[in-house]
Enzyme design. Structure first.
Site, PDB file in Angstrom:
ATOM      1  N   ASN A 111     108.239  37.255   1.636  1.00 39.30           N
ATOM      2  CA  ASN A 111     108.920  36.330   2.556  1.00 39.30           C
ATOM      3  C   ASN A 111     108.036  35.213   3.095  1.00 39.30           C
ATOM      4  O   ASN A 111     108.531  34.312   3.777  1.00 39.30           O
ATOM      5  CB  ASN A 111     109.591  37.089   3.723  1.00 39.30           C
TER       6      ASN A 111
ATOM      7  N   ARG B  59     111.847  30.129   7.857  1.00 40.13           N
ATOM      8  CA  ARG B  59     112.031  31.475   8.392  1.00 40.13           C
ATOM      9  C   ARG B  59     111.573  31.553   9.848  1.00 40.13           C
ATOM     10  O   ARG B  59     110.389  31.322  10.140  1.00 40.13           O
ATOM     11  CB  ARG B  59     111.149  32.383   7.534  1.00 40.13           C
TER      12      ARG B  59
ATOM     13  N   ASN C 256      97.544  38.698   3.857  1.00 41.77           N
ATOM     14  CA  ASN C 256      98.707  38.854   4.740  1.00 41.77           C
ATOM     15  C   ASN C 256      99.779  39.511   3.868  1.00 41.77           C
ATOM     16  O   ASN C 256     100.476  38.838   3.101  1.00 41.77           O
ATOM     17  CB  ASN C 256      99.190  37.519   5.285  1.00 41.77           C
TER      18      ASN C 256
ATOM     19  N   GLU D 164      92.457  41.249   7.065  1.00 40.20           N
ATOM     20  CA  GLU D 164      93.909  41.279   7.268  1.00 40.20           C
ATOM     21  C   GLU D 164      94.287  40.182   8.255  1.00 40.20           C
ATOM     22  O   GLU D 164      93.682  40.074   9.327  1.00 40.20           O
ATOM     23  CB  GLU D 164      94.289  42.656   7.833  1.00 40.20           C
TER      24      GLU D 164
ATOM     25  N   HIS E 177      97.676  38.141  10.169  1.00 39.34           N
ATOM     26  CA  HIS E 177      99.105  37.953  10.463  1.00 39.34           C
ATOM     27  C   HIS E 177      99.260  36.701  11.305  1.00 39.34           C
ATOM     28  O   HIS E 177      98.514  36.509  12.275  1.00 39.34           O
ATOM     29  CB  HIS E 177      99.689  39.166  11.198  1.00 39.34           C
TER      30      HIS E 177
ATOM     31  N   ARG F  66     105.330  42.527  19.126  1.00 43.98           N
ATOM     32  CA  ARG F  66     106.663  42.538  18.524  1.00 43.98           C
ATOM     33  C   ARG F  66     107.191  43.966  18.409  1.00 43.98           C
ATOM     34  O   ARG F  66     106.743  44.866  19.122  1.00 43.98           O
ATOM     35  CB  ARG F  66     106.598  41.806  17.170  1.00 43.98           C
TER      36      ARG F  66
HETATM   37  C1  DQA Z   1     103.614  38.917   9.262  1.00 46.59           C
HETATM   38  C2  DQA Z   1     104.070  40.003  10.247  1.00 46.59           C
HETATM   39  C3  DQA Z   1     104.870  41.068   9.519  1.00 46.59           C
HETATM   40  O1  DQA Z   1     105.289  42.071  10.441  1.00 46.59           O
HETATM   41  C4  DQA Z   1     106.093  40.454   8.889  1.00 46.59           C
HETATM   42  O2  DQA Z   1     106.819  41.424   8.161  1.00 46.59           O
HETATM   43  C5  DQA Z   1     105.778  39.281   8.025  1.00 46.59           C
HETATM   44  C6  DQA Z   1     104.787  38.322   8.514  1.00 46.59           C
HETATM   45  C7  DQA Z   1     102.891  37.772   9.998  1.00 46.59           C
HETATM   46  O3  DQA Z   1     102.213  36.990   9.312  1.00 46.59           O
HETATM   47  O4  DQA Z   1     103.017  37.624  11.217  1.00 46.59           O
HETATM   48  O5  DQA Z   1     106.360  39.075   6.981  1.00 46.59           O
HETATM   49  O6  DQA Z   1     102.708  39.493   8.353  1.00 46.59           O
END
Ligand code: DQA
Length: 156
Positions: A12, A19, A75, A99, A101, A108
């Site tokens: 995604n 998005r 990510n 990692e 995000h 969240r």
């Molecule tokens: C994400 C956070 C994840 O929980 C989410 O499913 C994503 C994007 C972020 O970059 O904040 O697809 O990895």
């Protein structure tokens, strides 16, 4: 030879810009990739940027990094919270991975609070938007230039 870092984006993240812009911002994946390449050239890294919606692609790319890269920025999107396969791949290859995000996953839903990546990551950056990728590349550039065993992740 210039060190190679893979920047791997999971499911995604191709929809960035469309998005949930209130969470992920207005920038597109192309913008993010450009930022990573620009950071890479500033830091003396060759940055290989990839995105897939498929878990197996990410596993294959992490395995490829064993012989083709000195670091990984990952990510994994939602797969962060579900994928034992990605955890195992990172553990198997032993290439330092940061990692990242975009959003602060800890602010969240509770299902985003657990990560299969964090225990096998060299570091974790959350909630800083696209800058997080730049900071991750900076951290890897330093680590590649002078590896410090005391900064290894502590694992059971
Ligand atoms: C994400 C956070 C994840 O929980 C989410 O499913 C994503 C994007 C972020 O970059 O904040 O697809 O990895």
């Amino acid at each position: 030879m210039t060190p190679v870092v893979f920047v791997l984006n999971g499911p995604n993240l191709n929809l960035l810009g469309l998005r949930e812009p209130a969470i992920y911002g207005a920038g597109t994946l192309a913008d993010l990739e450009e930022l990573c390449r620009a950071s890479g050239s500033r830091l003396g890294l060759t940055v290989d940027v990839r995105q897939s919606n498929h878990e197996g692609d990410l596993v294959d790319w992490i395995q490829e990094a064993r012989t083709a890269a000195q670091g990984i920025v990952l990510n994994a999107g939602a797969l962060t919270h579900t994928s034992v396969a990605i955890h195992d791949a990172l553990r198997a290859v032993g290439v330092p991975a940061i990692e990242v995000h975009l959003s602060n996953v800890h602010a969240r839903e509770s299902f985003r609070h657990h990560s299969y990546v964090s225990p096998v990551a060299a570091g974790v950056i959350v909630g800083l938007g696209p800058d997080g990728y730049d900071f991750a590349l900076q951290a890897l550039a330093r680590r590649i230039a002078r590896p410090d065993p005391s900064s290894e992740p502590i694992t059971a």
